[in-house]
Write an enzyme that holds these catalytic residues in place. Structure first.
Site, short mmCIF file in Angstrom:
data_model
loop_
_atom_site.label_atom_id
_atom_site.label_comp_id
_atom_site.label_asym_id
_atom_site.label_seq_id
_atom_site.Cartn_x
_atom_site.Cartn_y
_atom_site.Cartn_z
N HIS A 138 0.81 -1.22 0.00
CA HIS A 138 0.00 0.00 0.00
C HIS A 138 0.85 1.28 0.00
O HIS A 138 0.33 2.35 0.25
CB HIS A 138 -0.97 -0.02 1.19
N SER A 154 -6.70 -7.96 9.53
CA SER A 154 -8.09 -8.40 9.63
C SER A 154 -8.46 -9.24 8.40
O SER A 154 -9.54 -9.83 8.36
CB SER A 154 -9.02 -7.20 9.73
N ALA A 210 1.20 -9.94 18.17
CA ALA A 210 2.38 -10.24 17.35
C ALA A 210 3.68 -9.91 18.09
O ALA A 210 4.66 -10.64 17.99
CB ALA A 210 2.31 -9.47 16.04
P1 OAD Z 1 -7.11 -3.67 10.26
O1 OAD Z 1 -7.17 -2.43 11.09
O2 OAD Z 1 -8.24 -3.96 9.36
O3 OAD Z 1 -6.92 -4.95 11.20
C1 OAD Z 1 -5.97 -4.99 12.21
C2 OAD Z 1 -5.92 -6.42 12.75
O4 OAD Z 1 -4.87 -6.48 13.70
C3 OAD Z 1 -7.19 -6.87 13.47
O5 OAD Z 1 -7.55 -8.16 12.98
C4 OAD Z 1 -6.77 -6.95 14.94
O6 OAD Z 1 -7.42 -8.01 15.64
C5 OAD Z 1 -5.29 -7.25 14.80
N1 OAD Z 1 -4.45 -6.82 15.94
C6 OAD Z 1 -4.64 -5.79 16.81
N2 OAD Z 1 -3.61 -5.70 17.67
C7 OAD Z 1 -2.75 -6.70 17.35
C8 OAD Z 1 -1.49 -7.14 17.85
N3 OAD Z 1 -0.89 -6.52 18.87
N4 OAD Z 1 -0.89 -8.20 17.27
C9 OAD Z 1 -1.48 -8.84 16.21
N5 OAD Z 1 -2.67 -8.47 15.70
C10 OAD Z 1 -3.29 -7.42 16.24
O7 OAD Z 1 -5.71 -3.58 9.49
P2 OAD Z 1 -5.24 -4.26 8.16
O8 OAD Z 1 -5.70 -5.66 8.07
O9 OAD Z 1 -3.80 -3.98 8.03
O10 OAD Z 1 -5.37 0.01 3.35
O11 OAD Z 1 -6.03 -3.37 7.09
C11 OAD Z 1 -5.78 -3.56 5.73
C12 OAD Z 1 -5.89 -2.26 4.98
O12 OAD Z 1 -7.14 -1.61 5.28
C13 OAD Z 1 -4.86 -1.20 5.35
O13 OAD Z 1 -3.59 -1.42 4.78
C14 OAD Z 1 -5.50 0.05 4.79
C15 OAD Z 1 -6.95 -0.16 5.23
O14 OAD Z 1 -7.88 0.34 4.33
C16 OAD Z 1 -5.02 1.11 2.67
O15 OAD Z 1 -4.77 2.16 3.20
C17 OAD Z 1 -4.93 0.92 1.18
#
Ligand code: OAD
Length: 245
Positions: free
Chosen positions: A119, A188, A230
């Site tokens: 991204h 997520s 993590a």
């Molecule tokens: P999300 O904010 O959707 O999800 C974060 C995930 O991290 C959740 O499943 C939480 O349960 C988990 N989480 C929280 N704390 C944690 C920890 N300490 N260790 C491990 N896991 C933990 O974030 P992404 O999946 O990265 O895109 O979101 C994907 C994309 O959505 C981003 O890159 C962004 C957004 O739209 C763009 O900007 C293009």
């Protein structure tokens, strides 16, 4: 969880080719605010309204100001044990690919060098005219300009409604298809194509490991699921691997 950690250690000792996908959760323990969190000054604006090509065309100064705010936050934050462990793993495994959805530069700060940033990167910018990419541009007043053609620069970030860089996503899919083990940490798994990468790996016979305090839509496909942070789970696994050598 102890049992799952032991299983993950065994698996990591057997595999040769590894791919890892990280998401915002990996930086949560570094204090990086997500798009949805309360960001004080910006709390009345939704990220989706600011991070689009239309928003930038309409008011580039306002969008750059928002990125300046986020850049400042990112520069203040430090990598956490999850980032450092992944950087150590890169040195240990000959065939290791780190793929991230995060734009916060913390994997690089922790020492990871071969990194696929799906991204983009919040510290980079590119020219809206000649597409030149610059590695370090801070939001500034007046607006940042291209050193080559003097056109307006924009953050080197994939915005809502835009496609990912084709070479980067192609390489990520190739690495996923070629690995023995695919790890997802802190995502997520809701945003595609990133969320399809573990399934691509599984389709080619790889084992899947998920590290997340919560379940996700891809949890049912996992070989091993570890419900934890993590920054705690990755160092724990790594210590066991190093100590068993
Ligand atoms: P999300 O904010 O959707 O999800 C974060 C995930 O991290 C959740 O499943 C939480 O349960 C988990 N989480 C929280 N704390 C944690 C920890 N300490 N260790 C491990 N896991 C933990 O974030 P992404 O999946 O990265 O895109 O979101 C994907 C994309 O959505 C981003 O890159 C962004 C957004 O739209 C763009 O900007 C293009």
């Amino acid at each position: 969880m102890k049992n799952e950690i032991e299983k993950a250690v065994k698996l990591l000792q057997q595999v040769e080719t590894l791919a890892v996908l990280t998401g915002a959760g990996v930086s949560a323990e570094s204090g990086i605010p997500t798009f949805r969190e309360d960001e004080g000054l910006w709390k009345n604006f939704r990220a989706e309204e600011l991070t689009t090509p239309e928003a930038f065309r309409k008011d580039p100064a306002f969008v750059w100001e928002w990125y300046g705010f986020r850049q400042k936050k990112v520069l203040e934050c430090k990598p956490n044990p999850a980032h450092y462990t992944l950087a150590k793993m890169e040195k240990h495994y000959k065939k290791f690919t780190l793929i991230t959805q995060n734009v916060d530069n913390l994997h690089r700060k922790a020492g990871s060098s071969h990194l696929l940033e799906l991204h983009g990167n919040i510290l980079k910018a590119r020219c809206t005219s000649c597409s030149m990419v610059l590695d370090f541009v801070l939001a500034d007043d007046p607006l940042p300009q291209c050193p080559q053609c003097v056109s307006l620069l924009r953050p080197h970030i994939v915005w809502f409604g835009e496609s990912l860089d084709l070479n980067t996503i192609d390489e990520a899919f190739q690495r996923a298809a070629a690995c023995d083990l695919f790890i997802t940490a802190g995502t997520s798994a809701l945003v595609h194509p990133a969320a399809s990468l573990p399934l691509e790996a599984a389709g080619h016979g790889a084992a899947l490991l998920e590290i997340n305090p919560e379940t996700t839509p891809i949890t049912p496909f996992m070989t091993i699921s570890i419900r934890g942070k993590a920054g705690e789970v990755l160092p724990l696994i790594w210590e066991k691997i190093i100590n068993k050598k």
